[in-house]
Design an enzyme around this catalytic site. Structure first.
Site, PDB file in Angstrom:
ATOM      1  N   THR A  84      42.214 -19.128 -63.287  1.00 32.88           N
ATOM      2  CA  THR A  84      43.575 -19.312 -62.800  1.00 32.88           C
ATOM      3  C   THR A  84      43.441 -19.549 -61.343  1.00 32.88           C
ATOM      4  OG1 THR A  84      44.369 -17.803 -64.765  1.00 32.88           O
ATOM      5  CG2 THR A  84      45.902 -18.585 -63.004  1.00 32.88           C
ATOM      6  N   ARG A 125      35.403 -14.098 -65.297  1.00 33.00           N
ATOM      7  CA  ARG A 125      35.912 -15.512 -64.927  1.00 33.00           C
ATOM      8  C   ARG A 125      37.113 -15.601 -64.875  1.00 33.00           C
ATOM      9  NH1 ARG A 125      32.130 -20.031 -67.232  1.00 33.00           N
ATOM     10  NH2 ARG A 125      33.101 -19.754 -68.956  1.00 33.00           N
ATOM     11  N   ASP A 126      38.003 -14.719 -65.294  1.00 30.55           N
ATOM     12  CA  ASP A 126      39.492 -14.721 -65.173  1.00 30.55           C
ATOM     13  C   ASP A 126      39.928 -13.318 -65.012  1.00 30.55           C
ATOM     14  OD1 ASP A 126      41.993 -16.113 -65.178  1.00 30.55           O
ATOM     15  OD2 ASP A 126      42.252 -16.049 -67.361  1.00 30.55           O
ATOM     16  N   LEU A 127      39.797 -12.801 -63.887  1.00 32.28           N
ATOM     17  CA  LEU A 127      39.986 -11.387 -63.510  1.00 32.28           C
ATOM     18  C   LEU A 127      41.408 -11.470 -62.804  1.00 32.28           C
ATOM     19  CD1 LEU A 127      39.328  -8.347 -63.791  1.00 32.28           C
ATOM     20  CD2 LEU A 127      38.007  -8.611 -61.465  1.00 32.28           C
ATOM     21  N   ASN A 173      45.714  -9.800 -66.745  1.00 31.98           N
ATOM     22  CA  ASN A 173      44.553  -9.655 -67.570  1.00 31.98           C
ATOM     23  C   ASN A 173      44.033  -8.163 -67.669  1.00 31.98           C
ATOM     24  OD1 ASN A 173      44.876 -12.070 -68.933  1.00 31.98           O
ATOM     25  ND2 ASN A 173      43.048 -12.834 -67.482  1.00 31.98           N
TER      26      ASN A 173
END
Length: 222
Positions: free
Chosen positions: A113, A64-66, A70
């Protein structure tokens, strides 16, 4: 190693920082090409393989935040001054927004993001692991642009990195700009990126399918 309770992950030292850091500082050293020798392609395959593993777990794990910020980069070899700055593999990190998909299918909140968030997440409706496929398409474009977010906008396009404004545009069909030279030089990559961006999440490829496409590129079959 890792543990669920409390959440904990242990990996080797990734001395080169994030893929975003590396691409911004040394982007000119790495180029897309066909074959297994392409470092960008190696990274893309590694990310897809890691995400395929997460999505294949039971219960399934959504990142959910690839994004490149990260993704950590290891050194290619341990020891030896000549190899000290040579980038190795990519490690997926920052699971603070991750979610285990339970049998109860509880509603999931909007997170992530802005540039990397899928339209269904912005809409606040139920979403699946395909939200990570959307993010992965943006990651591939990041790698093409050496993580310069300004290049996500077409020449002359109004530039706004406000999360709400980006969300409204994504829901209405906007996607980061793909430069003409990328379409001409990397048509297979662009086709994969755009398939990951499909507004209909069910039509986006799974990471197993993404991995298959990338491995064909690595073998020079695409």
């Amino acid at each position: 190693g890792y543990a669920w309770a409390p959440p904990l992950m242990i990996t080797e030292m990734c001395a080169l920082g994030t893929l975003q850091d590396l691409r911004r500082k040394r982007g000119s050293e790495f180029h897309w090409s066909r074959g297994a020798a392409c470092k960008k392609l190696e990274w893309a395959i590694g990310i897809a393989r890691g995400m395929s593993y997460l999505h294949g777990l039971s219960p399934q794990v959504l990142h959910r935040d690839l994004k490149c910020a990260n993704l950590l980069v290891t050194e290619a070899h341990k020891g030896g001054d000549a190899a000290r700055d040579a980038p190795g593999e990519v490690r997926i990190c920052d699971f603070s927004e991750s979610r285990v998909v339970s049998q109860a299918h509880k509603p999931m909140t909007a997170c992530g993001t802005a540039f990397w968030i899928a339209p269904e997440v912005f809409r606040g409706v139920a979403y699946t692991e395909k939200c990570d496929a959307y993010s992965y398409g943006v990651v591939l474009l990041e790698m093409c642009y050496n993580c310069s977010l300004q290049r996500f906008f077409a020449p002359g396009e109004t530039v706004s990195q406000d999360s709400v404004a980006i969300g409204m545009r994504v829901v209405n069909g906007w996607r980061p700009h793909i430069a003409r030279h990328l379409r001409e030089e990397l048509p297979d990559h662009v086709e994969l990126i755009e398939s990951c961006w499909d507004d209909r999440h069910e039509l986006r490829p799974s990471f197993r399918a993404i991995l298959g496409s990338l491995e064909k590129m690595s073998r020079g079959e695409m």
